[in-house]
Enzyme design. Structure first.
Site, PDB file in Angstrom:
ATOM      1  N   GLY A 163       0.826  -1.195   0.000  1.00  0.00           N
ATOM      2  CA  GLY A 163       0.000   0.000   0.000  1.00  0.00           C
ATOM      3  C   GLY A 163       0.857   1.241   0.000  1.00  0.00           C
ATOM      4  O   GLY A 163       2.065   1.194   0.263  1.00  0.00           O
ATOM      5  N   GLY A 165       0.718   5.305   1.400  1.00  0.00           N
ATOM      6  CA  GLY A 165       0.060   6.315   2.200  1.00  0.00           C
ATOM      7  C   GLY A 165       0.409   7.708   1.718  1.00  0.00           C
ATOM      8  O   GLY A 165       0.916   7.902   0.612  1.00  0.00           O
ATOM      9  N   GLY A 166       0.142   8.696   2.556  1.00  0.00           N
ATOM     10  CA  GLY A 166       0.412  10.074   2.170  1.00  0.00           C
ATOM     11  C   GLY A 166       1.888  10.350   1.985  1.00  0.00           C
ATOM     12  O   GLY A 166       2.276  11.132   1.122  1.00  0.00           O
ATOM     13  N   LYS A 185       9.142  -0.518   4.996  1.00  0.00           N
ATOM     14  CA  LYS A 185       8.472   0.763   4.847  1.00  0.00           C
ATOM     15  C   LYS A 185       9.502   1.831   4.516  1.00  0.00           C
ATOM     16  O   LYS A 185      10.531   1.943   5.187  1.00  0.00           O
ATOM     17  CB  LYS A 185       7.731   1.129   6.142  1.00  0.00           C
ATOM     18  CG  LYS A 185       6.921   2.415   6.070  1.00  0.00           C
ATOM     19  CD  LYS A 185       6.155   2.612   7.365  1.00  0.00           C
ATOM     20  CE  LYS A 185       5.290   3.859   7.322  1.00  0.00           C
ATOM     21  NZ  LYS A 185       4.519   4.046   8.584  1.00  0.00           N
ATOM     22  N   ASP A 280      -2.045  10.021  17.731  1.00  0.00           N
ATOM     23  CA  ASP A 280      -2.937   9.616  16.633  1.00  0.00           C
ATOM     24  C   ASP A 280      -3.656   8.325  16.993  1.00  0.00           C
ATOM     25  O   ASP A 280      -3.642   7.356  16.230  1.00  0.00           O
ATOM     26  CB  ASP A 280      -2.140   9.449  15.339  1.00  0.00           C
ATOM     27  CG  ASP A 280      -3.026   9.514  14.103  1.00  0.00           C
ATOM     28  OD1 ASP A 280      -4.205   9.901  14.237  1.00  0.00           O
ATOM     29  OD2 ASP A 280      -2.554   9.187  12.999  1.00  0.00           O
TER      30      ASP A 280
END
Length: 464
Positions: A163, A165-166, A185, A280
């Site tokens: 995936g 992400g931002g 990552k 978060d």
């Protein structure tokens, strides 16, 4: 020529011929006072026809065209001007982003502003882009594809992209020494040279080493790619995110919610003791798994936006005036752009999660991120008992204290919160086993989607 046009011509002092500006001013006056309206004078330009304006544009037609381009539609409802629409924060749920994204201010020229807003690269502001989901997927799907199938440092063989992400990209990978599946990552190429993002990606490794808790995802290694950007190697986990359970069930019972809140509070307490504030806490970052013995296993993800006591002073100064976290779950001090947060900020985030799990809705909402943050700062959260009458008054008071606007009115730490929550669940062990039995655990290749959330969420402060 009508009476109004005759009076306008008598008042006109400029020459009729030989001076283009004077003649242009006179024609504008004549058209303004013409009995047939401002569309044109049949005596000068012939009868009106659908294509007349395109073949013989009259003075002022460019102005009408510009008004149409900026949002004016004849015969229809008014539309917001292009400038206002470009600066409107993108709706989070529709665009899949977690922050207000604003277009550039542009210059005085509307043509220049339209040309500027038309370029996707020029619309990049801060760490997010306001492009639509299709444009984001199309552009981001090609990022870091050159790493697929390669070997990093002769130790990890990269597979497919899990995936994007931002700011981050996650790959499935295999450790060559023992064929152990891991997740790698790294940052997106556009942020490869960003020092704060690189430091925050490495901080996840730091948190994994310093916070000794089984619910923290282990980061087992780190390194540097060919472009100088860092990467981290994490254990591959799988399970069901809490937000998927809420989507499927709507609301959860009080014992289930309190049991999950106690497990999250336990790992957050360990993090606070080690000097890290998560900032978060939300259902997307809570992953639930079932062990072979039928017990409940929980993971708390994404320490990439955490506040650390070891953060350098220049990094803290750059955080001032920005909101770190998901807007719907941030505390009032986070919403005001204050980087000096403590454990009480996570108490508020956990309170939002408890409120959502029990009522099926968030305590705060807004048409834009700006309005949402303003409401979090200025308004008290609604009482849970008004939305869920079956909730006891004692639990209603506990949730209200978790969501207090002033952090002095909240629970000082997670241990105090846990003592307040324990009376609302009778048998934690039996409740945990019931939760584990109801999980829809997916395969390892599909269960790590939440790990690839944005490693950094930055929202410019828009509310005082």
């Amino acid at each position: 020529m009508g009476a109004g046009a005759q009076r306008a011509a008598r008042r006109h002092r400029g020459p009729l011929r030989g001076d283009g500006d004077g003649r242009l001013r006179l024609r504008r006056l004549l058209r303004r006072h013409h009995p047939l309206g401002p569309r044109g004078d049949p005596g000068l330009h012939g009868p009106r026809a659908p294509g007349l304006q395109a073949l013989h544009p009259l003075p002022g037609s460019r102005r009408r065209q510009r008004r149409r381009r900026l949002g004016h539609r004849p015969g229809g409802p008014p539309r917001r001007p292009l400038r206002a629409r470009a600066r409107r924060p993108i709706h989070l749920a529709r665009e899949g982003l977690r922050g207000p994204v604003r277009g550039p201010r542009g210059g005085r020229s509307s043509r220049r502003r339209r040309r500027h807003l038309g370029r996707p690269a020029a619309r990049l502001t801060g760490f997010l882009t306001p492009a639509g989901p299709l444009r984001i997927v199309g552009a981001m799907a090609l990022e870091r594809t050159e790493l697929r199938g390669t070997t990093l440092d002769a130790r990890y063989e990269l597979g497919d992209i899990l995936g994007i992400g931002g700011t981050g990209v996650c790959f499935e990978a295999t450790r060559l020494s023992d064929e152990h599946p891991v997740v790698i990552k790294t940052l997106r190429p556009v942020f490869a040279d960003h020092p704060d993002l690189a430091r925050r990606l490495r901080r996840e490794h730091e948190v994994s080493q310093r916070v000794a808790h089984p619910s923290v995802v282990p980061v087992i290694d780190e390194g540097v790619l060919y472009d100088g950007s860092p990467y981290t190697v994490m254990e591959r986990i799988h399970g069901e995110p809490l937000h998927r359970i809420l989507r499927r069930a709507g609301t959860l019972s009080v014992p289930v919610v309190i049991t999950l809140a106690l497990k999250v509070a336990d790992v957050l307490h360990r993090s606070h003791v080690a000097g890290y504030v998560h900032r978060d806490v939300k259902p997307e970052h809570v992953i639930l798994d079932r062990t072979p013995q039928g017990n409940l296993k929980m993971w708390l993800l994404d320490y990439g936006v955490c506040a650390a006591e070891t953060a350098p002073a220049d990094e803290v100064d750059r955080e001032r005036g920005r909101v770190y976290g998901t807007p719907s779950y941030v505390s009032p001090e986070q919403a005001s752009g204050n980087p000096a947060v403590d454990a009480r900020a996570d108490v508020f985030g956990l309170g939002v999660m408890v409120f959502e799990a029990l009522s099926g809705r968030l305590p705060y909402s807004g048409s834009t991120v700006t309005n949402l943050l303003r409401r979090i700062i200025r308004e008290d959260a609604p009482r849970l008992g008004l939305l869920v009458p079956t909730v006891s008054a004692e639990l209603d008071a506990v949730v209200a204290k978790m969501l207090a606007r002033k952090r002095e009115d909240r629970y000082p730490n997670m241990r105090a919160l846990a003592r307040a929550l324990m009376p609302f669940v009778a048998d934690r062990r039996a409740t945990e086993r019931a939760i584990a039995a109801g999980l829809e655990v997916r395969s390892a290749s599909r269960g790590l989607s939440s790990v690839v959330n944005e490693s950094l969420t930055t929202v410019e402060r828009t509310a005082a």
